[in-house]
Design a protein around this motif. Sequence first.
Motif, PDB file in Angstrom:
ATOM      1  N   LEU A  31       0.835  -1.205   0.000  1.00 33.96           N
ATOM      2  CA  LEU A  31       0.000   0.000   0.000  1.00 33.96           C
ATOM      3  C   LEU A  31       0.868   1.253   0.000  1.00 33.96           C
ATOM      4  N   ARG A  32       1.965   1.224   0.789  1.00 32.48           N
ATOM      5  CA  ARG A  32       2.868   2.384   0.823  1.00 32.48           C
ATOM      6  C   ARG A  32       3.511   2.589  -0.559  1.00 32.48           C
ATOM      7  N   GLN A  33       3.793   1.488  -1.262  1.00 30.88           N
ATOM      8  CA  GLN A  33       4.382   1.561  -2.604  1.00 30.88           C
ATOM      9  C   GLN A  33       3.415   2.241  -3.571  1.00 30.88           C
ATOM     10  N   ILE A  34       2.146   1.882  -3.484  1.00 30.17           N
ATOM     11  CA  ILE A  34       1.118   2.497  -4.338  1.00 30.17           C
ATOM     12  C   ILE A  34       0.977   3.981  -4.001  1.00 30.17           C
ATOM     13  N   GLU A  35       1.014   4.303  -2.699  1.00 30.37           N
ATOM     14  CA  GLU A  35       0.909   5.710  -2.286  1.00 30.37           C
ATOM     15  C   GLU A  35       2.032   6.547  -2.884  1.00 30.37           C
ATOM     16  N   ARG A  36       3.260   6.047  -2.794  1.00 29.98           N
ATOM     17  CA  ARG A  36       4.410   6.814  -3.302  1.00 29.98           C
ATOM     18  C   ARG A  36       4.338   6.999  -4.806  1.00 29.98           C
ATOM     19  N   ARG A  37       3.933   5.947  -5.486  1.00 31.24           N
ATOM     20  CA  ARG A  37       3.935   5.997  -6.959  1.00 31.24           C
ATOM     21  C   ARG A  37       2.835   6.897  -7.508  1.00 31.24           C
ATOM     22  N   LEU A  38       1.674   6.875  -6.883  1.00 29.75           N
ATOM     23  CA  LEU A  38       0.532   7.637  -7.395  1.00 29.75           C
ATOM     24  C   LEU A  38       0.300   8.948  -6.655  1.00 29.75           C
ATOM     25  N   ASP A  39       1.081   9.177  -5.575  1.00 28.72           N
ATOM     26  CA  ASP A  39       0.916  10.373  -4.754  1.00 28.72           C
ATOM     27  C   ASP A  39      -0.503  10.437  -4.189  1.00 28.72           C
ATOM     28  N   VAL A  40      -0.899   9.347  -3.528  1.00 28.42           N
ATOM     29  CA  VAL A  40      -2.211   9.270  -2.892  1.00 28.42           C
ATOM     30  C   VAL A  40      -2.018   8.804  -1.453  1.00 28.42           C
ATOM     31  N   GLU A  41      -3.085   8.858  -0.668  1.00 29.74           N
ATOM     32  CA  GLU A  41      -3.099   8.294   0.679  1.00 29.74           C
ATOM     33  C   GLU A  41      -4.104   7.157   0.714  1.00 29.74           C
ATOM     34  N   ILE A  42      -3.723   6.039   1.344  1.00 29.19           N
ATOM     35  CA  ILE A  42      -4.601   4.872   1.412  1.00 29.19           C
ATOM     36  C   ILE A  42      -4.843   4.527   2.878  1.00 29.19           C
ATOM     37  N   ALA A  43      -6.096   4.497   3.261  1.00 28.86           N
ATOM     38  CA  ALA A  43      -6.492   4.054   4.597  1.00 28.86           C
ATOM     39  C   ALA A  43      -7.218   2.726   4.450  1.00 28.86           C
ATOM     40  N   SER A  44      -6.991   1.812   5.397  1.00 26.36           N
ATOM     41  CA  SER A  44      -7.642   0.500   5.299  1.00 26.36           C
ATOM     42  C   SER A  44      -8.090   0.021   6.666  1.00 26.36           C
ATOM     43  N   ARG A  45      -9.188  -0.703   6.637  1.00 26.06           N
ATOM     44  CA  ARG A  45      -9.700  -1.347   7.848  1.00 26.06           C
ATOM     45  C   ARG A  45     -10.444  -2.596   7.426  1.00 26.06           C
ATOM     46  N   GLY A  46      -9.849  -3.750   7.715  1.00 23.69           N
ATOM     47  CA  GLY A  46     -10.447  -4.997   7.253  1.00 23.69           C
ATOM     48  C   GLY A  46     -10.436  -5.052   5.737  1.00 23.69           C
ATOM     49  N   ASN A  47     -11.622  -5.256   5.157  1.00 32.82           N
ATOM     50  CA  ASN A  47     -11.722  -5.330   3.701  1.00 32.82           C
ATOM     51  C   ASN A  47     -12.186  -4.014   3.079  1.00 32.82           C
ATOM     52  N   ARG A  48     -12.147  -2.931   3.884  1.00 33.78           N
ATOM     53  CA  ARG A  48     -12.565  -1.617   3.397  1.00 33.78           C
ATOM     54  C   ARG A  48     -11.338  -0.701   3.228  1.00 33.78           C
ATOM     55  N   PHE A  49     -11.265  -0.069   2.068  1.00 35.37           N
ATOM     56  CA  PHE A  49     -10.127   0.787   1.753  1.00 35.37           C
ATOM     57  C   PHE A  49     -10.645   2.145   1.269  1.00 35.37           C
ATOM     58  N   ARG A  50      -9.857   3.188   1.535  1.00 35.73           N
ATOM     59  CA  ARG A  50     -10.181   4.521   1.020  1.00 35.73           C
ATOM     60  C   ARG A  50      -8.908   5.116   0.418  1.00 35.73           C
ATOM     61  N   VAL A  51      -9.014   5.550  -0.853  1.00 35.79           N
ATOM     62  CA  VAL A  51      -7.887   6.150  -1.566  1.00 35.79           C
ATOM     63  C   VAL A  51      -8.184   7.633  -1.750  1.00 35.79           C
ATOM     64  N   THR A  52      -7.283   8.492  -1.288  1.00 35.57           N
ATOM     65  CA  THR A  52      -7.483   9.940  -1.359  1.00 35.57           C
ATOM     66  C   THR A  52      -6.343  10.583  -2.143  1.00 35.57           C
ATOM     67  N   GLY A  53      -6.707  11.454  -3.076  1.00 36.93           N
ATOM     68  CA  GLY A  53      -5.703  12.138  -3.879  1.00 36.93           C
ATOM     69  C   GLY A  53      -6.360  12.900  -5.008  1.00 36.93           C
ATOM     70  N   GLN A  54      -5.557  13.368  -5.968  1.00 38.04           N
ATOM     71  CA  GLN A  54      -6.102  14.021  -7.150  1.00 38.04           C
ATOM     72  C   GLN A  54      -7.039  13.038  -7.871  1.00 38.04           C
ATOM     73  N   PRO A  55      -8.096  13.545  -8.522  1.00 41.81           N
ATOM     74  CA  PRO A  55      -9.117  12.654  -9.080  1.00 41.81           C
ATOM     75  C   PRO A  55      -8.577  11.501  -9.923  1.00 41.81           C
ATOM     76  N   GLU A  56      -7.687  11.786 -10.877  1.00 39.62           N
ATOM     77  CA  GLU A  56      -7.179  10.724 -11.748  1.00 39.62           C
ATOM     78  C   GLU A  56      -6.346   9.721 -10.947  1.00 39.62           C
ATOM     79  N   ALA A  57      -5.533  10.232 -10.017  1.00 41.00           N
ATOM     80  CA  ALA A  57      -4.697   9.353  -9.206  1.00 41.00           C
ATOM     81  C   ALA A  57      -5.545   8.490  -8.281  1.00 41.00           C
ATOM     82  N   ALA A  58      -6.585   9.078  -7.691  1.00 37.95           N
ATOM     83  CA  ALA A  58      -7.465   8.317  -6.799  1.00 37.95           C
ATOM     84  C   ALA A  58      -8.201   7.220  -7.563  1.00 37.95           C
TER      85      ALA A  58
END
Length: 328
Positions: A31-58
């Motif tokens: 997840l940290r690798q995806i964050e660095r590459r796309l310049d997004v933030e990823i939060a996760s809890r169980g099987n639920r994930f939230r990706v935050t960033g610029q629209p195309e990157a998110a």
Amino acid sequence: MNSIPISRDIVLEPADNDRIKNLCGEFDEHLRQIERRLDVEIASRGNRFRVTGQPEAADTGKEVIESLFELAKTELLDPERVHIHLQESMMNQGRVAVAPDPENPDSVGVQIKTRRKLIRPRGENQALYLKSIHEHDLAFGIGPAGTGKTYLAVAAAVEAMDQEQVRRIVLVRPAVEAGERLGFLPGDMSQKVDPYLRPMYDALYDMVGAETVTRLIERNVIEVAPLAFMRGRSLNESFVILDEAQNTSVEQMKMFLTRIGFGSRAVVTGDVTQIDLPAGKQSGLSHATGVLKDVAGVAFTFFQPRDVVRHALVQRIVEAYEASNEQV
């Protein structure tokens, strides 16, 4: 001007803990690798994930997580696999290539099956390159290091030999670093040229196995040859690969291309930004690009820095050098 950041919510089903752990990696390293590459933030809890960033990157992050979760069902993910998957998503301009469905032949596209592995192109340019190799007697792959030019050419050669379309594979490379004067090096001709052909050997070992490659070389089914020793030959029923062709002279390139005989196919690979020829000497690869561009039966594939499928740093290095050259 940046847009307002947005969030994309994901619910992964089924909620399989082992599969989700495979997706996230140890200590969430994937997840940290995806964050660095796309310049997004990823939060996760169980099987639920939230990706935050610029629209195309998110949006891309959401698609990457969903497609990696699909892969996690059958593959053990590691940072290299995640990098390659991210690279594929960026090559395809946001369209993530989900694992092909074996029940649907149309979803598989161009691929090569060798004795030891199934090889699929990564990105549109690699697919076009393989298609060109299959459909033309002479194909050029031109672009920076790490774009798969040599590896895919060797894969196509192995496939052609396995299907008995050709009787042998001929590996050719100019030994510019030794000034084409190999006599002072110890060993026979194969051993003298081995260091220059190592990338092609590595690909062969990966697809066929080292023992099989050694046996095929002994039987001359796989032949290694320095470019300087090709003059006067006619290669029939062969799959010929000329690697590092940017280091050929115009005369050498013409000589090589006129060696192609009946029932043979040839692939020429090179990077015109890494020419080691003496100053003032024109590269045969650059020259051939202009001379042969409209010749029937010849195909060119031009790779870009975004097509690099090695470590992400390699792509950034290629892009930095390209930008530096533009400023000169």
